[in-house]
Design an enzyme around this catalytic site. Structure first.
Site, PDB file in Angstrom:
ATOM      1  N   GLY A  40      25.234-117.658 -36.051  1.00  0.00           N
ATOM      2  CA  GLY A  40      26.481-117.794 -35.302  1.00  0.00           C
ATOM      3  C   GLY A  40      26.654-117.074 -34.947  1.00  0.00           C
ATOM      4  N   HIS A  41      26.862-116.735 -34.133  1.00  0.00           N
ATOM      5  CA  HIS A  41      26.754-114.832 -33.075  1.00  0.00           C
ATOM      6  C   HIS A  41      27.441-114.800 -31.657  1.00  0.00           C
ATOM      7  CE1 HIS A  41      21.863-114.422 -33.997  1.00  0.00           C
ATOM      8  NE2 HIS A  41      22.698-114.192 -35.050  1.00  0.00           N
TER       9      HIS A  41
END
Ligand code: GDP
Ligand code: IMO
Ligand code: MG
Length: 424
Positions: A40-41
């Site tokens: 999850g960036h």
């Protein structure tokens, strides 16, 4: 031209995406090289937040080409969903994205098996995975039975491979997990739809990337997770199933090591971890709650509260050693703004003996040696000039620099692209 690399130096969520976005201004191609939709960036530009899972974090810049390398395990439905959402936001992702023809494909049963295994694992055995089927897909890759993106290009091959793969997996689903078998037709149709969406975009990216480097293009390799979650150098078995480390960047992209130049190691000014496993500098209850609330430490993929603790010098030195990190980035230093004093783990002791490395065994038993530094007790959010930081904050950064022994090139003072101090 050289290729630079961004690696998480802790247990993931260090703020890699923010730094990748920041560095992308000067970059032609961004390459994700391992992991999958477990990542999850988060990137924040002028207050607007974007969270990427499979699409490389440099996608916001109009001219960067984004590449999903062969080391990534690809959930095709998830990628379409992510691309469609980004398209709605006005990013022409379908035209900017190239996918390696050697990516292993995550199919629905990978997630089912992942969740079953987690649910049924005994006391102390649960890993706390993201449930995305990552480990199961990599296991099939190593078993040499997995399906790859290149297999989609020929319908006859696809049918044959899928038939064999499903025969083996259905046996597993029925006998081991008491689940319904999966049907070939639905999966086949779904994969053909994916292939049509990405027509002409599934290519030999290793060949393409090396050619682009020879042609003078600049590449940034985007790591997911972090060294602490590396299958070989992390806190096994409480790890992910790939190599976020430098070795993984090379095998996951096909870029020659000769091109590597800057290797950025990203670390928070403190430490967090999601999921199970040892965490020597962890703090608990109100102390953890304070960091969690100040740093909004909730997982970008699963929303789980992140475990929190102090900066761990020994861990970062381990990451520097394993990855050849030559440039350190400290993120989220603004989160410590209200602290009167800040602890830093400066070493480990095991069985009364000082260790000068992070051990592969017994990490849960190490005693951490701490040093306590004075806090600066003023809000530094958004400061972009090092000289404008309070003296005590500068001292904290100098202290980390001295402990680790490699230059700090970037300090991040907030989530936004502009909340960044660049130190030459
Ligand atoms: P990644 O997985 O390493 O890319 O990191 P995540 O996006 O999962 O988590 C990092 C979180 O911290 C995100 O919500 C970012 O917006 C935020 N963030 C990044 N850098 C900073 C910073 O310097 N200060 C603050 N307060 N937040 C930051
Ligand atoms: P980014 O790229 C933090 C953790 C999971 C679990 C372990 C194994 O955003 O930094 P998996 O689903 O990979 O089999 O889970 O790894 N994990 C992460 N933790 N950030 C991530 O990615 C992670 N990806 C996986 O919580 O402990
Ligand atoms: Mg993350």
């Amino acid at each position: 031209m050289p290729a630079d690399l961004v690696i998480g130096a802790q247990w993931g969520d260090e703020g890699k995406a923010k730094i990748i976005d920041y560095l992308s201004k000067e970059i032609d191609l961004i390459v994700r090289y391992q992991g999958g939709a477990n990542a999850g960036h988060t990137v924040v530009v002028q207050g607007k937040k974007y969270v990427f899972h499979l699409v490389p974090s440099g996608v916001i810049y109009p001219n960067t080409v984004c590449v999903i390398g062969n080391g990534v395990v690809l959930d095709t439905n998830y990628l379409i969903k992510e691309c469609d959402e980004l398209n709605k936001e006005g990013f022409d992702v379908y035209n900017k994205l190239l996918i390696s023809d050697a990516c292993h494909i995550i199919l629905p049963f990978h997630g089912i098996i992942d969740s079953h295994r987690e649910k049924n694992s005994g006391e102390g055995k649960k890993i706390g995975t993201t449930g995305k089927g990552i480990g199961i897909c990599y296991a099939d890759k190593m078993m040499r039975i997995g399906l790859r993106t290149g297999d989609l290009l020929d319908e006859e091959t696809l049918k044959q491979k899928l038939e064999y793969f499903l025969k083996l997996k259905n046996e597993e689903l029925i006998k081991l997990y008491n689940c319904e078998p999966v049907k070939l037709d639905a999966i086949y149709d779904n994969l053909i739809q994916f292939r049509e969406k990405f027509k002409g975009k599934i290519v030999n990216t290793a060949y393409f990337l090396n050619k682009e480097l020879n042609n003078g293009k600049r590449i940034l390799l985007e790591g997911a997770q972090g060294v602490g979650l590396d299958i070989d150098f992390g806190t096994y078995p409480f790890v992910t199933s790939s190599n976020p480390t430098t070795g993984g960047a090379l095998t996951g992209s096909g870029i020659s090591h000769n091109y590597l130049q800057k290797i950025y190691g990203i670390s928070k000014a403190y430490t967090t971890r999601v999921g199970e496993g040892p965490f020597p500098t962890e703090v608990y209850e109100a102390e953890a709650e304070r960091i969690r609330e100040l740093g909004h430490e909730y997982g970008s993929t699963t929303g789980r509260p992140r475990r929190c603790g102090w900066f761990d010098t020994e861990m970062i030195k381990h990451s520097v050693r394993i990855c050849g990190i030559n440039s350190l980035v400290i993120t989220k230093i603004d989160v410590l703004s209200t602290y009167k004093s800040i602890k830093v783990g400066i070493g480990y002791e095991l069985n009364g003996k000082k260790l000068d490395y992070m051990p592969s065994y017994g990490l849960e038993r190490v005693k951490v040696i701490y040093e306590e530094l004075p806090g600066w007790e003023s809000d530094i959010t958004g400061i972009s000039d090092f000289n404008k930081l309070p003296e005590k904050c500068k001292s904290y950064i100098h202290f980390l620099n001295k402990q680790i022994g490699i230059p700090i090139s970037i300090v991040s003072t907030g989530p936004d692209r502009n909340d960044t101090i660049f130190l030459d």
